[in-house]
Scaffold this active site. Sequence first.
Site, PDB file in Angstrom:
ATOM      1  CE1 TYR A  57      -3.025  -3.026   0.316  1.00  0.00           C
ATOM      2  CE2 TYR A  57      -3.385  -2.515   2.623  1.00  0.00           C
ATOM      3  CZ  TYR A  57      -3.642  -3.304   1.516  1.00  0.00           C
ATOM      4  OH  TYR A  57      -4.507  -4.371   1.625  1.00  0.00           O
ATOM      5  CD  GLN A 176      -7.491  -8.661   4.462  1.00  0.00           C
ATOM      6  OE1 GLN A 176      -7.436  -7.653   3.763  1.00  0.00           O
ATOM      7  NE2 GLN A 176      -6.697  -8.821   5.514  1.00  0.00           N
ATOM      8  CE1 TYR A 204      -9.883  -7.196  -1.513  1.00  0.00           C
ATOM      9  CE2 TYR A 204      -9.301  -9.089  -0.171  1.00  0.00           C
ATOM     10  CZ  TYR A 204      -9.374  -8.476  -1.405  1.00  0.00           C
ATOM     11  OH  TYR A 204      -8.925  -9.129  -2.531  1.00  0.00           O
ATOM     12  N   GLY A 205     -13.068  -4.722   1.011  1.00  0.00           N
ATOM     13  CA  GLY A 205     -13.847  -4.188  -0.111  1.00  0.00           C
ATOM     14  C   GLY A 205     -15.318  -4.079   0.188  1.00  0.00           C
ATOM     15  CG  LEU A 207     -17.787   0.947   2.046  1.00  0.00           C
ATOM     16  CD1 LEU A 207     -17.381   2.361   2.441  1.00  0.00           C
ATOM     17  CD2 LEU A 207     -19.237   0.663   2.456  1.00  0.00           C
ATOM     18  CB  CYS A 208     -18.255  -2.471  -4.067  1.00  0.00           C
ATOM     19  SG  CYS A 208     -17.969  -3.300  -5.645  1.00  0.00           S
ATOM     20  CE  LYS A 215     -20.037   9.775   0.746  1.00  0.00           C
ATOM     21  NZ  LYS A 215     -18.822   9.934   1.593  1.00  0.00           N
ATOM     22  NE  ARG A 228     -12.328   4.752  -7.090  1.00  0.00           N
ATOM     23  CZ  ARG A 228     -12.425   5.539  -6.030  1.00  0.00           C
ATOM     24  NH1 ARG A 228     -13.444   5.395  -5.202  1.00  0.00           N
ATOM     25  NH2 ARG A 228     -11.510   6.445  -5.767  1.00  0.00           N
ATOM     26  NE  ARG A 282      -9.015   8.952   0.045  1.00  0.00           N
ATOM     27  CZ  ARG A 282      -8.586   8.669  -1.175  1.00  0.00           C
ATOM     28  NH1 ARG A 282      -7.361   8.959  -1.519  1.00  0.00           N
ATOM     29  NH2 ARG A 282      -9.372   8.109  -2.055  1.00  0.00           N
TER      30      ARG A 282
END
Length: 328
Positions: A57, A176, A204-205, A207-208, A215, A228, A282
Site C-alpha cells: 500500500y 481475508q 475487504y472491499g 463498500l466495493c 456518492k 477504479r 483516509r
Amino acid sequence: MEYIQLDPIDKKVSRIGLGTWVMGGWMWGGADEKEAIQTIIKAIEWGINLIDTAPIYGFGRAEEIVGKALKLVGNSFPFVIATKFGLEWNERGEIRRNSSPARIRQEIEASLSRLGLPVIDLYQVHWPDAQVPFEETAYALLKLKEEGKIRAIGVSNFSPNQVELFRKGGPLHTLQPPYNLFERAIEKDLLPYCLQQGIATLTYGVLCRGLLTGKFHPHTTFPEGDLRNYDPKFQGENFRCYLQAVEKLRPIAAKYGKSLAQFAAGWALGQPGVSIVLWGARRPTQIKEALGSTGWHLNKEDLDQIDTILAQTIPRPIGPEFMAPLEN
C-alpha cells in the site's frame, strides 16, 4: 462497537477494522498524511482497534503512516495490527508474488521497522504464490510465531483448496477475502468452509471501491492511476447497472436509519461466516461513519428484497478478479 476474540491474539478485536490501502495513496488518487494519521488515532479512540495494512500500500508508505499514528497513541488504547507480505516490487512499480521463506524474513523485519513494533498481531500472506509450496510458507510463518515476531497467522485471497495445503505446514487463524453486496462469490464455498473449520474472516472491499457509498453518478470520473479506472464495474453499461442497484437499495438503508455505506457494512457483518469487515478510510469523518455499522440486523424480508434487487439490476455480476497481481 462489537468485538470478537481472535485466537491467539490476547486482545478483543473490533468487528469493524480500518483498512489503510487508500492511505498509501497508490491507486487511490493520493492521501494527506496528517489526515491519515488522525484517522487512525480517531479510529482507535472510537473503539475500532483493528488496523489492517500492507507493505504494497504505497510501497511502504501506509505502514509508515500507521507507525507514526501508533507512536502518538502510545499505550493509551489497545490496538491490533494486521499486515501482510508476499508482494515484491521494482523501481518501475511492477509487482509480483513472492512468498519464499527468504522473502518472508526480509519483509517481517522491514514491516516491524516501519510500524515501530516489536511484534505484529496478525501476519498474512497477501496473495497465494503458486511457485512456493503453501506448506513451506506456512512453516516459515510458524517459525516467526515461535520466535515471538508474530502472534497469529493469516492468508488473503486463498481458496479452500489452497488453505488445505497451507495448513499442512502450520496453523491458520484468519482468511481475508473480498466480499460485499456486489461481489459474493465466496458465499459458495469459502465462507462455509471457514465457518466449518473455525477460521476467522476479515473481509475487504465492503463498500466495493466506493460504489456502495451512493456518492457516484453516471458521469463520475476518477484521476489517472485510480484503481477504479481498471474495474469493469465502473465502465459503460456495467456502471449504470450498478448505480441503478445502489438507488434501489437506498430506501432499505433509510428504513433502518443508516447511510448506504453503514447499510452495506451491516449487511456483510450479518452474513454467516463473516467475522470482521474492513472499512477503508483516509479522513476521520469516513471512519466515524463506520461506527453505525454494528449493533443492528436486517430482517429476512429485507434480506430477500436485497437479493431480488440485485438479481434484477445486475444480471451478470462482475467479480474483483482484475485486482490480482501477476504470478511469477
